[in-house]
Design a protein around this motif. Structure first.
Motif, short mmCIF file in Angstrom:
data_model
loop_
_atom_site.label_atom_id
_atom_site.label_comp_id
_atom_site.label_asym_id
_atom_site.label_seq_id
_atom_site.Cartn_x
_atom_site.Cartn_y
_atom_site.Cartn_z
N UNK A 17 3.42 -12.36 8.35
CA UNK A 17 4.16 -11.17 7.95
C UNK A 17 4.35 -10.27 9.17
N UNK A 18 5.00 -9.14 8.97
CA UNK A 18 5.39 -8.26 10.07
C UNK A 18 4.68 -6.91 10.02
N UNK A 19 3.59 -6.83 9.28
CA UNK A 19 2.75 -5.64 9.23
C UNK A 19 1.55 -5.88 10.14
N UNK A 20 1.59 -5.29 11.33
CA UNK A 20 0.63 -5.61 12.38
C UNK A 20 -0.25 -4.41 12.70
N UNK A 289 18.45 -6.89 23.72
CA UNK A 289 18.44 -8.20 23.10
C UNK A 289 17.06 -8.81 23.00
N UNK A 290 16.05 -7.97 22.85
CA UNK A 290 14.67 -8.42 22.82
C UNK A 290 14.04 -7.96 21.51
N UNK A 291 13.24 -8.80 20.83
CA UNK A 291 12.55 -8.33 19.63
C UNK A 291 11.69 -7.11 19.93
N UNK A 292 11.54 -6.25 18.93
CA UNK A 292 10.74 -5.04 19.11
C UNK A 292 9.81 -4.82 17.93
N UNK A 293 8.77 -4.03 18.20
CA UNK A 293 7.90 -3.52 17.16
C UNK A 293 8.03 -2.01 17.12
N UNK A 294 8.08 -1.46 15.91
CA UNK A 294 8.19 -0.02 15.73
C UNK A 294 6.82 0.55 15.39
N UNK A 295 6.55 1.76 15.88
CA UNK A 295 5.24 2.38 15.69
C UNK A 295 5.43 3.88 15.56
N UNK A 296 4.52 4.55 14.86
CA UNK A 296 4.54 6.01 14.82
C UNK A 296 4.84 6.58 13.45
N UNK A 297 3.81 7.01 12.74
CA UNK A 297 3.93 7.64 11.43
C UNK A 297 4.71 6.78 10.45
N UNK A 298 4.40 5.48 10.46
CA UNK A 298 4.89 4.56 9.45
C UNK A 298 3.75 4.41 8.45
N UNK A 299 3.94 4.95 7.26
CA UNK A 299 2.84 5.04 6.30
C UNK A 299 3.15 4.46 4.92
N UNK A 300 4.41 4.39 4.56
CA UNK A 300 4.80 3.99 3.21
C UNK A 300 5.35 2.57 3.21
N UNK A 301 4.97 1.73 2.25
CA UNK A 301 5.47 0.36 2.22
C UNK A 301 6.99 0.26 2.23
N UNK A 302 7.67 1.09 1.45
CA UNK A 302 9.13 1.01 1.42
C UNK A 302 9.73 1.44 2.75
N UNK A 303 9.11 2.42 3.40
CA UNK A 303 9.55 2.84 4.73
C UNK A 303 9.48 1.67 5.71
N UNK A 327 -6.76 -2.15 3.80
CA UNK A 327 -6.07 -3.16 3.00
C UNK A 327 -4.63 -2.75 2.70
N UNK A 328 -4.07 -1.90 3.53
CA UNK A 328 -2.68 -1.44 3.36
C UNK A 328 -1.72 -2.60 3.16
N UNK A 329 -1.79 -3.68 3.96
CA UNK A 329 -0.83 -4.78 3.76
C UNK A 329 -0.91 -5.40 2.37
N UNK A 330 -2.12 -5.57 1.83
CA UNK A 330 -2.23 -6.14 0.49
C UNK A 330 -1.62 -5.20 -0.55
#
Length: 353
Positions: A17-20, A289-303, A327-330
C-alpha cells in the motif's frame, strides 16, 4: 477500489500500500545503537498495516547526529543492532527503509524535552561542522568543512548504505532536507563557500549529486531522497530549484522524491495547514517526471486517498498521525473499504461491528 491501498512497485520492490511511515527522530539511542524503544516504536507501525516503515534520521558519522542520543550506522555493531528490528518488521510482511543523514550545523543539540540549544563537549556534545561557519539560530557556530572533507562525505554515505543493506533494509533514503548538512549546501542562505561546492546552482548541488552517485553505485535497492522543496525564505532554496535538482537526481538513479519543506532558517513564515506541502510533491512529480511522496499534516483517510487518486503523489508519508494511532493504516483501510492483511494476533478485531 482504494488507490491508497493499491500496491506500488519501486525498482522491483512491491509494497502492498501507499501509507508509509515517515522518519521520526526518537532521541533514545546509546552510542548510536537502536534499542528496545526502537524495536517497539517501529514494530508497532509494521503490525499496524503500514506499507513501508522508515527509521529515524540515522547518522552516517558520529558527528552527523542531531543529538548525542540519535541512532547511527557508522559501525558494524550498530548494523547488527538494527538487524533484529529489520527481522521483526519483515515478519509482519512489511518493508523497512533507513534514512541516511548528517545533521551538519544542526548537530550536537539537546533532545526536545531537555530544552533547546547546542550540547557542549563537556556534556557529551561535539563541535558541529557545516557548509560555512554560520550558526543555525542560537546554536553554536559550525566549523566550515574543508574541500577535502566535503569530497569524502559521499563515501561515508556509501559505507553506511552498504551496512544498512547488509542488515536487511529494503529501501534507503538520503536526507537532503530540513536544514541538515546537504540542505545547508543546497541553499544560498547557508552556503557562502567559494570552492567547487559553493557559488551557483551547480556548485551548491554538487555534494547532493555526488552522494546520490556514490550510494547508487553501491546498491541496487530503491533509493529515495528527501528534499525541502523551499526554504520559505526570501533569497533561499526554491521550488524551481527542487524541480531542477529532482531531474538531476532521477538521472542518477533516485527512484522517488520525499517532498517536504523548510528547516533551514529559524523562523520562516510557513502557511501551515492540512496538506500544505502536497503541492510540492505534485509539482515535482509532474515537472520532473519522478514518483513522489507527500508529507505534512496528512491525517484523514479520505484526505490521503484523494492525494493518491488525484495523482498529486504516489504515496503519503505519515508521522504525527501514526504517533497518535499506530494502527492508522488498518483503520483507514476499513474507512475506505479496502481489504488489507491484519496480524493473525489482531485478526479478531478486524470486524468493526
Amino acid at each position: 477500489m482504494s488507490r491508497l491501498f493499491s500496491p506500488i512497485t519501486v525498482r522491483g520492490l512491491t509494497l502492498p500500500n501507499r501509507a508509509w511511515v515517515s522518519p521520526m527522530c526518537q532521541y533514545s539511542a546509546t552510542d548510536g545503537l537502536p534499542g528496545d524503544w526502537h524495536l517497539v516504536h517501529l514494530g508497532q507501525f509494521a503490525a499496524g498495516g503500514a506499507g513501508l516503515v522508515f527509521t529515524e534520521a540515522t547518522a552516517v558519522t558520529p558527528e552527523g547526529r542531531i543529538s548525542p542520543q540519535d541512532t547511527g550506522i557508522w559501525s558494524d555493531e550498530q548494523a547488527e543492532a538494527w538487524r533484529r528490528i529489520v527481522t521483526f518488521v519483515h515478519g509482519q510482511d512489511t518493508a523497512i527503509g533507513m534514512q541516511l543523514a548528517h545533521a551538519g550545523r544542526k548537530a550536537s543539540t539537546r533532545r526536545p524535552w531537555e530544552g533547546a540549544g547546542s550540547v557542549p563537549p563537556e556534556e557529551g556534545g561535539w563541535p558541529s561542522v557545516g557548509a560555512d561557519a554560520q550558526p543555525f539560530g542560537s546554536y553554536a557556530p559550525a566549523r566550515p568543512l574543508t574541500t577535502d572533507e566535503v569530497a569524502a562525505l559521499p563515501e561515508a554515505f556509501a559505507r553506511a548504505a552498504r551496512r544498512a543493506v547488509d542488515a536487511g533494509f529494503d529501501v534507503l533514503e538520503l536526507h537532503f532536507a530540513h536544514g541538515y548538512l546537504v540542505h545547508q549546501f543546497l541553499s544560498p542562505l547557508s552556503n557562502t563557500r567559494t570552492d567547487r561546492y559553493g557559488g551557483d546552482f551547480d556548485g551548491r548541488t554538487r555534494l547532493a549529486l555526488e552522494i546520490a552517485d556514490a550510494v547508487r553505485a553501491t546498491t541496487d535497492v530503491p533509493l529515495f531522497a528527501r528534499l525541502s522543496a523551499t526554504d520559505w525564505t526570501e533569497g533561499g532554496w526554491t521550488a524551481d530549484d527542487s524541480v531542477r535538482l529532482a531531474k538531476l537526481l532521477a538521472e542518477r538513479g533516485i527512484d522517488l522524491i520525499d517532498a517536504s519543506s523548510g528547516g533551514n532558517t529559524p523562523h520562516p513564515d510557513i502557511p501551515v495547514g492540512p496538506g500544505y506541502q502536497v503541492p510540492f510533491a505534485e509539482r515535482i512529480r509532474t515537472e520532473a517526471g519522478l514518483p513522489t511522496g507527500a508529507v505534512g499534516m496528512i491525517t484523514d483517510p479520505q484526505q490521503a486517498e484523494d492525494i493518491i487518486a488525484g495523482e498529486q503523489a504516489d504515496a503519503v508519508f505519515l508521522a504525527r498521525a501514526l504517533l497518535r494511532d499506530p494502527h492508522w493504516p488498518l483503520r483507514a483501510a476499513n474507512a475506505l473499504g479496502a481489504d488489507v492483511r491484519w496480524p493473525d494476533q489482531y485478526a479478531r478485531a478486524k470486524s468493526w461491528h
